[in-house]
Motif scaffolding. Sequence first.
Motif, mmCIF file in Angstrom:
data_model
loop_
_atom_site.group_PDB
_atom_site.id
_atom_site.type_symbol
_atom_site.label_atom_id
_atom_site.label_comp_id
_atom_site.label_asym_id
_atom_site.label_seq_id
_atom_site.Cartn_x
_atom_site.Cartn_y
_atom_site.Cartn_z
ATOM 1 N N ALA A 85 -3.753 4.235 2.788
ATOM 2 C CA ALA A 85 -3.841 4.532 1.360
ATOM 3 C C ALA A 85 -4.338 5.951 1.108
ATOM 4 O O ALA A 85 -3.782 6.672 0.264
ATOM 5 N N VAL A 107 -5.832 -0.034 6.626
ATOM 6 C CA VAL A 107 -5.453 -0.067 5.213
ATOM 7 C C VAL A 107 -6.005 1.151 4.479
ATOM 8 O O VAL A 107 -5.288 1.816 3.714
ATOM 9 N N SER A 124 -3.103 3.790 -4.868
ATOM 10 C CA SER A 124 -3.297 3.242 -3.523
ATOM 11 C C SER A 124 -4.760 2.942 -3.214
ATOM 12 O O SER A 124 -5.061 1.988 -2.495
ATOM 13 N N ILE A 183 0.838 -1.209 0.000
ATOM 14 C CA ILE A 183 0.000 0.000 0.000
ATOM 15 C C ILE A 183 0.870 1.255 0.000
ATOM 16 O O ILE A 183 0.593 2.239 -0.719
ATOM 17 N N CYS A 189 -5.796 -0.448 -4.593
ATOM 18 C CA CYS A 189 -5.100 -1.482 -3.820
ATOM 19 C C CYS A 189 -5.776 -1.699 -2.469
ATOM 20 O O CYS A 189 -5.937 -2.837 -2.017
ATOM 21 N N ALA A 190 -6.170 -0.614 -1.825
ATOM 22 C CA ALA A 190 -6.865 -0.734 -0.545
ATOM 23 C C ALA A 190 -8.201 -1.447 -0.713
ATOM 24 O O ALA A 190 -8.604 -2.258 0.136
#
Length: 339
Positions: free
Chosen positions: A280, A276, A235, A223, A238-239
């Motif tokens: 991010a 998370v 990001s 991250i 991805c999170a």
Amino acid sequence: MIRSERARDRAVRVAQVLGVAGAYYLSGQLGLTRQVVVDGAVVTPLWPPTGIALAALLFFGARVWPGIALGAFFTVSTLGDTVDVSRVGIVLGNTIAPLASYALLRRVGFRSELARLRDGICLVFLGAFAGMLISATMGSVTLLLDGKVPAGGFWLVWSSWWAGDVMGVLVVAPVLLVLPRARRPRFSGRWLEASLLAVAVMAAGLIATRSSLSMIYLVFPVIIWAALRFQLPGSAPCALVVSVLAIIAGTDGLGPFAGHSLTEIMLNLSLFNGSVALTALLLGAVVAEHRNIRRETEYAVEELEALVEQLAPLSGPRGSRYDDERRRRGSGGGALPER
């Protein structure tokens, strides 16, 4: 001409409302695939419609609120055949909550580009934490008054409801807000890095959420990599991927979630997904802000250099101008005084 413009505007508004209602309903059905029952109340660790509703309001304005209400109504209707007081309260709460978040963000000058740390903090505390208090409270209270939730389980239901709605804002809304600004990397080293990042986030997410060796925090370096190199357009997705993988593993009782009670799983999922999402969102906003500051500084330096070149005489440096002046005066018959 005026009538045609009004008709076109009305048609666009109707299309926006219906589009928001459809997106809300579809995302709600997707979220309900991982539903859990907490003391008689159906909750989800991640409720995507809250993020979709807030993003729609930020994109189109408050005029699309009927789409949120319609989407919430049809989503709640799928949970049973009868429409009672508790379900009406849930629909009202799910409609008012994103509107309150939108009003709070508008009041503080929120920018949907999320290119400032200030915007990230406002989305976290006002858009998610504060605004979603309304939906969790109205839903839990109406279920309590309707006798569907026992008094002893009220706070557990409320906290689970609030956490799911918050995660929807923190995980889904940033992806939708940065989507219009996302650009596909060119076929170069940047493209290769983006491909490696996609593989790394899937691998780290699967290992972290399905391994019994408690390696759940393996996802954070990935991250951070995404935020530093691609800011929020990298990001935020991805999170979202990591959160979905964690929810699947948690509701199935796999990996680090095996052998835990439902309350412990919900708590761990909320803390993990929240960490998370915050990493991010905030780190991506910080990197974007620093890059914008550097870009503005470079632009200001270029403008200053251009201004200096315009104001400076074209006869050369100061020393040469001084020598030319001495020679000119000397050739004119007058001697310069000694200094």
